[in-house]
Write an enzyme that holds these catalytic residues in place. Structure first.
Site, PDB file in Angstrom:
ATOM      1  N   ARG A  60       0.910  -1.038  -0.061  1.00 55.47           N
ATOM      2  CA  ARG A  60       0.111  -0.110  -0.047  1.00 55.47           C
ATOM      3  C   ARG A  60       0.663   1.190   0.001  1.00 55.47           C
ATOM      4  O   ARG A  60       1.402   1.560   0.807  1.00 55.47           O
ATOM      5  CB  ARG A  60      -0.896  -0.287   1.269  1.00 55.47           C
ATOM      6  CG  ARG A  60      -1.552   1.289   1.535  1.00 55.47           C
ATOM      7  CD  ARG A  60      -2.837   1.270   0.591  1.00 55.47           C
ATOM      8  NE  ARG A  60      -3.736   0.230   0.755  1.00 55.47           N
ATOM      9  CZ  ARG A  60      -4.917  -0.151  -0.002  1.00 55.47           C
ATOM     10  NH1 ARG A  60      -5.041   0.525  -1.309  1.00 55.47           N
ATOM     11  NH2 ARG A  60      -5.599  -1.128   0.119  1.00 55.47           N
ATOM     12  N   ARG A  86       1.104  -6.333  -9.970  1.00 54.03           N
ATOM     13  CA  ARG A  86       1.793  -5.707  -8.784  1.00 54.03           C
ATOM     14  C   ARG A  86       1.774  -6.772  -7.603  1.00 54.03           C
ATOM     15  O   ARG A  86       2.083  -6.432  -6.717  1.00 54.03           O
ATOM     16  CB  ARG A  86       0.562  -4.603  -8.237  1.00 54.03           C
ATOM     17  CG  ARG A  86      -0.553  -4.819  -8.052  1.00 54.03           C
ATOM     18  CD  ARG A  86      -1.358  -3.496  -7.392  1.00 54.03           C
ATOM     19  NE  ARG A  86      -2.853  -4.144  -7.272  1.00 54.03           N
ATOM     20  CZ  ARG A  86      -3.441  -3.511  -6.132  1.00 54.03           C
ATOM     21  NH1 ARG A  86      -3.050  -2.278  -5.907  1.00 54.03           N
ATOM     22  NH2 ARG A  86      -4.723  -3.667  -5.921  1.00 54.03           N
ATOM     23  N   HIS A 153      -0.230   3.901 -10.345  1.00 52.01           N
ATOM     24  CA  HIS A 153      -1.201   4.421  -9.267  1.00 52.01           C
ATOM     25  C   HIS A 153      -0.199   5.079  -8.002  1.00 52.01           C
ATOM     26  O   HIS A 153      -0.262   4.633  -6.968  1.00 52.01           O
ATOM     27  CB  HIS A 153      -1.762   2.902  -8.843  1.00 52.01           C
ATOM     28  CG  HIS A 153      -2.934   3.286  -7.992  1.00 52.01           C
ATOM     29  ND1 HIS A 153      -2.936   3.810  -6.575  1.00 52.01           N
ATOM     30  CD2 HIS A 153      -4.222   2.722  -8.133  1.00 52.01           C
ATOM     31  CE1 HIS A 153      -4.086   3.936  -6.051  1.00 52.01           C
ATOM     32  NE2 HIS A 153      -4.908   3.151  -6.937  1.00 52.01           N
ATOM     33  N   ASP A 196     -12.821   9.886  -5.221  1.00 44.61           N
ATOM     34  CA  ASP A 196     -12.422   8.838  -6.219  1.00 44.61           C
ATOM     35  C   ASP A 196     -12.716   8.978  -7.483  1.00 44.61           C
ATOM     36  O   ASP A 196     -13.876   8.628  -8.089  1.00 44.61           O
ATOM     37  CB  ASP A 196     -12.953   7.372  -5.672  1.00 44.61           C
ATOM     38  CG  ASP A 196     -12.420   6.022  -6.367  1.00 44.61           C
ATOM     39  OD1 ASP A 196     -12.400   4.964  -5.886  1.00 44.61           O
ATOM     40  OD2 ASP A 196     -11.617   6.540  -7.352  1.00 44.61           O
ATOM     41  N   GLU A 252      -2.874   9.463 -10.351  1.00 47.56           N
ATOM     42  CA  GLU A 252      -2.656   8.279 -11.011  1.00 47.56           C
ATOM     43  C   GLU A 252      -2.608   8.396 -12.741  1.00 47.56           C
ATOM     44  O   GLU A 252      -3.734   8.739 -13.153  1.00 47.56           O
ATOM     45  CB  GLU A 252      -3.410   7.157 -10.719  1.00 47.56           C
ATOM     46  CG  GLU A 252      -3.788   6.767  -9.289  1.00 47.56           C
ATOM     47  CD  GLU A 252      -4.815   6.203  -8.894  1.00 47.56           C
ATOM     48  OE1 GLU A 252      -5.390   5.324  -9.735  1.00 47.56           O
ATOM     49  OE2 GLU A 252      -5.462   6.410  -7.822  1.00 47.56           O
TER      50      GLU A 252
END
Ligand code: TA6
Length: 274
Positions: A60, A86, A153, A196, A252
């Protein structure tokens, strides 16, 4: 020895330093976890203090590589959120060190079978200097046209999200918190709640104004995703402290609208952080 003792005991990490900057990169996910330019010695990236480094889940923070899809897997139940690269070890294929810039080239252990009916090659080139330059190249290895999405990201380090104002985000966005509906980007871009958003603003330079300035340039993208989980989601995320949202913002550089590649064609997605 790592100068940065946040990561001192972790496996699969490499530290790169030259006259212009220092970076820490995890071979798990080929994820840049830290970038500190020498001119101001300010850490540009944020990693959750409760991030998991055991290779079971993505780390994270830093710059997770989302590919060959963004968000949920296109074929229900066929893969993890934000793709599968990832979640695996990458191999360092090349390192080119110069006094003021270091170039690293990584490839994932297994990218080619995209689980989407086509084969593709993936390569990540990282240049560490006064700026951090991240370049993700996708090549269609199939004999038919393919479509993919991707994102660099990036989690950016901020003193306090309530002090942050973004510059350069323009146009319309899809609000992921409101049924993906289309809205207009506010003139003054600040944070007072969970955000978001998929902004349809390709190749737009973004400035993160905080106690210090971070500049984010994007090339080869069709959108820029802005995310802050705010309080409730921070509490729900096991690998994020309750107040984690205060010290990060995701900007991102993304392909979220489906990019088509003809057979043997390649495309580069690039983010430059200063
Ligand atoms: O980029 C924003 C987003 O898609 C959010 O919806 C949130 O899920 C975030 O990515 C983090 O995703 P992750 O799978 O890393 O928890």
């Amino acid at each position: 020895m790592h100068n940065d003792n946040r990561f001192i005991s972790l496996p699969h990490l490499m530290e790169v330093e030259n006259s212009q900057g220092r970076a820490v990169i995890s071979l798990f996910g080929a994820q840049v976890l830290s970038f500190v330019p020498k001119h101001d010695a300010r850490e540009r990236l944020w990693v959750s203090p409760t991030a998991v480094f055991d290779g079971q889940i993505p780390i994270r923070g830093g710059i997770p590589i989302c590919w060959p899809w963004f968000g949920k897997a296109p074929i229900e139940e066929k893969g993890p959120n934000h793709g599968y690269v990832r979640n695996q070890l990458w191999t360092l294929k090349h390192c080119d060190y110069h006094e003021d810039n270091t170039q690293l080239i990584f490839e994932p252990a297994n990218a080619s079978d995209t689980q989407l009916g086509y084969k593709a090659n993936l390569q990540l080139i990282i240049n560490i200097g006064r700026a951090l330059n991240i370049e993700l190249t996708t090549t269609n290895l199939s004999d038919t046209t393919c479509t993919y999405n991707a994102a660099l990201h990036s989690y950016f380090n901020v003193s306090n999200i309530e002090n942050v104002q973004l510059e350069g985000v323009v146009g319309e966005y899809f609000d992921q918190l409101d049924n993906h509906c289309v809205k207009t980007t506010p003139l003054i871009y600040r944070f007072t709640q969970e955000v978001d958003r998929i902004h349809l603003c390709p190749e737009q330079p973004i400035v993160i104004n905080d106690e210090f300035v971070t500049r984010v340039k994007s090339i080869g993208n069709d959108s820029i995703v802005i995310w802050n989980p705010w309080i409730t989601k921070s509490k729900q995320l096991k690998d994020m402290p309750d107040n984690g949202y205060k010290h990060m913002v995701c900007v991102e550089t993304s392909i979220t609208q489906g990019l088509q590649l003809a057979p043997e064609q390649s495309h580069k997605l690039v983010q430059v952080i200063e």
